[in-house]
Write an enzyme that holds these catalytic residues in place. Structure first.
Site, PDB file in Angstrom:
ATOM      1  N   LEU A  31       0.814  -1.218   0.000  1.00  0.00           N
ATOM      2  CA  LEU A  31       0.000   0.000   0.000  1.00  0.00           C
ATOM      3  C   LEU A  31       0.844   1.262   0.000  1.00  0.00           C
ATOM      4  O   LEU A  31       0.416   2.303  -0.486  1.00  0.00           O
ATOM      5  CB  LEU A  31      -0.913   0.015   1.225  1.00  0.00           C
ATOM      6  CG  LEU A  31      -1.939  -1.119   1.328  1.00  0.00           C
ATOM      7  CD1 LEU A  31      -2.674  -1.048   2.657  1.00  0.00           C
ATOM      8  CD2 LEU A  31      -2.926  -1.056   0.168  1.00  0.00           C
ATOM      9  N   GLY A  32       2.047   1.194   0.556  1.00  0.00           N
ATOM     10  CA  GLY A  32       2.876   2.390   0.609  1.00  0.00           C
ATOM     11  C   GLY A  32       4.161   2.147   1.365  1.00  0.00           C
ATOM     12  O   GLY A  32       4.370   1.085   1.959  1.00  0.00           O
ATOM     13  N   GLN A  33       5.032   3.155   1.334  1.00  0.00           N
ATOM     14  CA  GLN A  33       6.340   3.077   1.977  1.00  0.00           C
ATOM     15  C   GLN A  33       6.558   4.354   2.768  1.00  0.00           C
ATOM     16  O   GLN A  33       6.309   5.453   2.261  1.00  0.00           O
ATOM     17  CB  GLN A  33       7.439   2.926   0.918  1.00  0.00           C
ATOM     18  CG  GLN A  33       8.850   2.890   1.473  1.00  0.00           C
ATOM     19  CD  GLN A  33       9.225   1.535   2.046  1.00  0.00           C
ATOM     20  OE1 GLN A  33       8.816   0.501   1.512  1.00  0.00           O
ATOM     21  NE2 GLN A  33       9.981   1.528   3.119  1.00  0.00           N
ATOM     22  N   GLY A  34       7.001   4.241   4.013  1.00  0.00           N
ATOM     23  CA  GLY A  34       7.279   5.404   4.838  1.00  0.00           C
ATOM     24  C   GLY A  34       8.666   5.329   5.425  1.00  0.00           C
ATOM     25  O   GLY A  34       9.438   4.405   5.145  1.00  0.00           O
TER      26      GLY A  34
ATOM     27  N   SER B 135       9.557   4.695   8.428  1.00  0.00           N
ATOM     28  CA  SER B 135       9.782   3.652   9.424  1.00  0.00           C
ATOM     29  C   SER B 135       9.472   2.251   8.905  1.00  0.00           C
ATOM     30  O   SER B 135       9.674   1.280   9.613  1.00  0.00           O
ATOM     31  CB  SER B 135       8.913   3.928  10.662  1.00  0.00           C
ATOM     32  OG  SER B 135       7.541   3.932  10.314  1.00  0.00           O
TER      33      SER B 135
ATOM     34  N   ASP C 110       3.657  14.456  13.703  1.00  0.00           N
ATOM     35  CA  ASP C 110       3.834  14.313  12.249  1.00  0.00           C
ATOM     36  C   ASP C 110       2.487  14.397  11.524  1.00  0.00           C
ATOM     37  O   ASP C 110       2.171  13.550  10.685  1.00  0.00           O
ATOM     38  CB  ASP C 110       4.538  12.993  11.934  1.00  0.00           C
ATOM     39  CG  ASP C 110       5.195  13.004  10.556  1.00  0.00           C
ATOM     40  OD1 ASP C 110       5.418  14.104  10.009  1.00  0.00           O
ATOM     41  OD2 ASP C 110       5.483  11.921  10.020  1.00  0.00           O
TER      42      ASP C 110
END
Length: 653
Positions: A335-338, A340, A454
């Site tokens: 779904l996504g990359q952050g 952490s 954040d």
């Protein structure tokens, strides 16, 4: 670990060094051709001679690199005559077999005929090594249109084909996952009742981690076309994947058959080398086992009672169940990359859809993120906060399990706009109100009283009804007793961070209020806070200028095409300006913001926001970054109203 005797260490060292004096191969060089692929691009006769000369130079230069480190890259030439060459051996080969394989590979790559037809590229896959040259820099290439899938001729004949195919696919999926975790290489097998399946996965040395994951995921999908054949290979630009009913890696049995004519001395040396290898292996294994035990003890000490709490609570998930839920973290479920870690969609055994976050497990920061996500928010429950369902600490990496929020993030809808509908004015208003209510709960209503640190567009997720949910509490902090905290480590995203926090490390709940104000202005204005006009003004200053001239309604996103209430839009922007005032003490509490949004509290006149802090980008700052002095960077922005900007944005100490 109890020390061994000095004599024992001397003997082991002597035997270890002696094994390098013999060129004995522990495996087969596997110099069997899997595929030769020649480019369809050719050089003109005019440049052919120069290109060929550069090609030969790269072949000579790459050989010593292979002999030294089992891979190598060479670039030779300039302009259109530049030749890029890369070679690599499979990592299970010893150096002697690597050299043998590559020597044969170099002679056969000439079948692409760079001399006669001037072909400007070719790649040759052997089962033990790989060689490629081309006229462009392909070193980081993951996939190409000329990738190959090679299957054996005959179907599996030793039993149930369906079971064999399932075993083969289980193996290659596991290889692809483990290779990414193990520096791009992994071998293994699946033992069935009637037959075993062996496999190898390797990404080329210059392919990065995400590229390796992409390449092997693609290879797994392709190799499914080979089953139930007895053997299959996928030969991609960035990786190699193979399964077979025969054990082909480190194949000592076949080597023994071939070495029957070797001298008696070679056999003795081979046995000696094997003994030394076993001794070294055991010694190394003991070292790493003890190191792993020490690491586990360190983790338990750092996490304290949290580990026991998780293991004995309903929060605990098994690592294996979460692996299966995501199809072994298949790329299609990502779904996504952050900063952490990465997030995957998963379906649990009971059919429940969840989001699973893989935390990076390599620094002290991992402990902070894990503690915050589990200990701070596991017991809070609010309609505008993403719910943590559980976690796993039993596998090779730590996982967090959240409720699945299907409508992506606010950033996706406002700025990415990849196949998502535009947000109406009513949706935007409700998203702002819901986010304010979620922050008010964190700051003033929950027992723990948390600063998120954040708040930004990508951390506001939207459910099926477009209700906002605040996500990613990895940087969250508990309120100190006096509600003020001076920190030498700042974290967050530039463009959303309050000036007193960036400059002096002063952290209060008003840092979240500032971030929320930026968020409000972005949602209404339809631009990011790192976007500038030709006069180098941030959107905060742009909106402030319009406020000063009574033209706030001009700052509404033009994509709404006038479908909004002007008075309501002006009120939202005025609230946003109140939240981003330079003085933290003047910013309203989030509970007051909620009352303003619901027309149950008067909206006062805001003071001026600080100039935009722009050290070069609006990227994330890690929790180890230190406060910096941006006062010298504070610049005034010429106002369209002609008013001067004289108010100081740095609060007195």
């Amino acid at each position: 670990m109890k020390a061994s005797s000095p004599c024992g260490y001397y003997v082991i060292s002597l035997l270890f060094c002696s094994c390098f004096l013999v060129k004995f191969s522990a495996s087969d060089p596997r110099a069997t051709e899997a595929a030769l692929v020649c480019s369809n691009r050719t050089a003109t006769m005019q440049v052919r001679q120069i290109f060929v000369a550069n090609f030969l130079a790269t072949m000579d230069a790459v050989t010593p690199l292979i002999a030294r480190q089992q891979y190598g890259t060479v670039i030779n030439g300039t302009g259109n005559n530049t030749v890029y060459t890369f070679g690599e051996c499979m990592k299970d080969l010893d150096q002697t077999d690597c050299n043998l394989c590559f020597a044969q590979c170099k002679t056969q790559i000439l079948r692409c005929l760079p001399f006669q037809r001037g072909i400007r590229g070719g790649k040759l896959f052997y089962d033990g090594c790989y060689l490629r040259y081309d006229d462009y820099n392909f070193f980081n290439e993951t996939l190409s249109s000329r990738d190959e899938t090679v299957c054996a001729n005959g179907d599996f004949s030793g039993g149930n084909k369906t079971v064999f195919s399932a075993n083969a696919m289980e193996l290659v999926r596991n290889l692809s996952v483990q290779a990414v975790r193990n520096d791009g290489f992994f071998v293994g097998s699946v033992d069935g009742r009637n037959v075993s399946v062996y496999g190898l996965a390797q990404c080329w040395e210059l392919v990065n981690g995400s590229g390796c994951e992409t390449c092997l995921a693609n290879a797994v999908s392709k190799i499914a076309n080979c089953t139930p054949k007895e053997e299959g290979r996928v030969l991609n630009a960035g990786c190699y994947l193979r399964y077979s009913i025969n054990k082909f890696y480190n194949n000592s049995s076949s080597q023994d058959a071939e070495s029957g004519g070797r001298s008696h001395l070679a056999v003795i040396l081979a046995v000696t080398s094997s003994v030394v290898a076993v001794v070294l292996f055991v010694t190394t294994a003991i070292f790493f086992i003890k190191k792993r035990i020490a690491e586990k003890r360190r983790q338990r000490k750092e996490l304290g009672a949290l580990l026991a709490t998780v293991n004995n609570s309903k929060l605990n998930f098994s690592y294996e169940s979460l692996e299966r839920a995501t199809n072994y973290f298949h790329l299609s479920n990502k779904l996504g990359q952050g900063g952490s870690g990465s997030v995957y969609k998963g379906v649990l055994a009971d059919g429940k859809v969840v989001a699973i976050k893989r935390l990076l497990f390599n620094t002290r920061q991992w402990v902070d993120h894990f503690f915050n996500e589990v200990n701070l928010i596991s017991n809070i429950d609010h309609k505008n906060l993403v719910k943590l369902l559980g976690c796993s600490i039993t596998g090779p990496e730590s996982l967090l399990v959240y409720e699945y929020v299907p409508n992506q993030s606010l950033h996706d809808h406002l700025f990415a706009r990849n196949n998502v509908p535009p947000l109406t004015w009513e949706m935007r208003y409700n998203i702002i109100l819901g986010t304010a209510e979620g922050l008010a709960y964190l700051h003033e209503e929950s027992d723990l009283r948390i600063i998120h640190r954040d708040i930004k567009l990508s951390n506001i997720l939207l459910d099926e009804d477009f209700t906002p949910k605040i996500a990613d509490f990895g940087l969250a902090r508990l309120f100190p007793q006096d509600k003020t905290h001076i920190t030498t480590a700042i974290a967050g995203t530039l463009g959303y961070m309050a000036p007193e926090y960036v400059v002096r490390g002063k952290l209060t709940e008003k840092a979240d209020v500032y971030s929320f104000g930026v968020l409000v202005i972005e949602i209404v204005y339809g631009k990011r806070n790192n976007a500038f006009d030709q006069d180098s003004c941030s959107i905060l200053q742009m909106v402030w200028n319009l406020y000063g001239t009574g033209r706030l309604s001009e700052a509404v996103d033009p994509t709404l095409d006038g479908n909004f209430q002007e008075e309501e839009a002006s009120q939202l922007l005025q609230i946003g300006l109140l939240c981003v005032q330079a003085s933290a003490e003047l910013r309203p509490a989030m509970s007051v913001v909620v009352k303003m949004l619901t027309n149950s509290h008067e909206i006062p006149q805001p003071t001026q926001p600080p100039p935009f802090l722009n050290p070069g980008s609006s990227s994330e700052i890690s929790s180890h970054s230190k406060p910096v002095n941006y006062s010298s960077q504070a610049e005034s922005c010429t106002q369209s109203s002609g008013n001067s900007m004289t108010q100081s944005w740095i609060e007195p100490r």
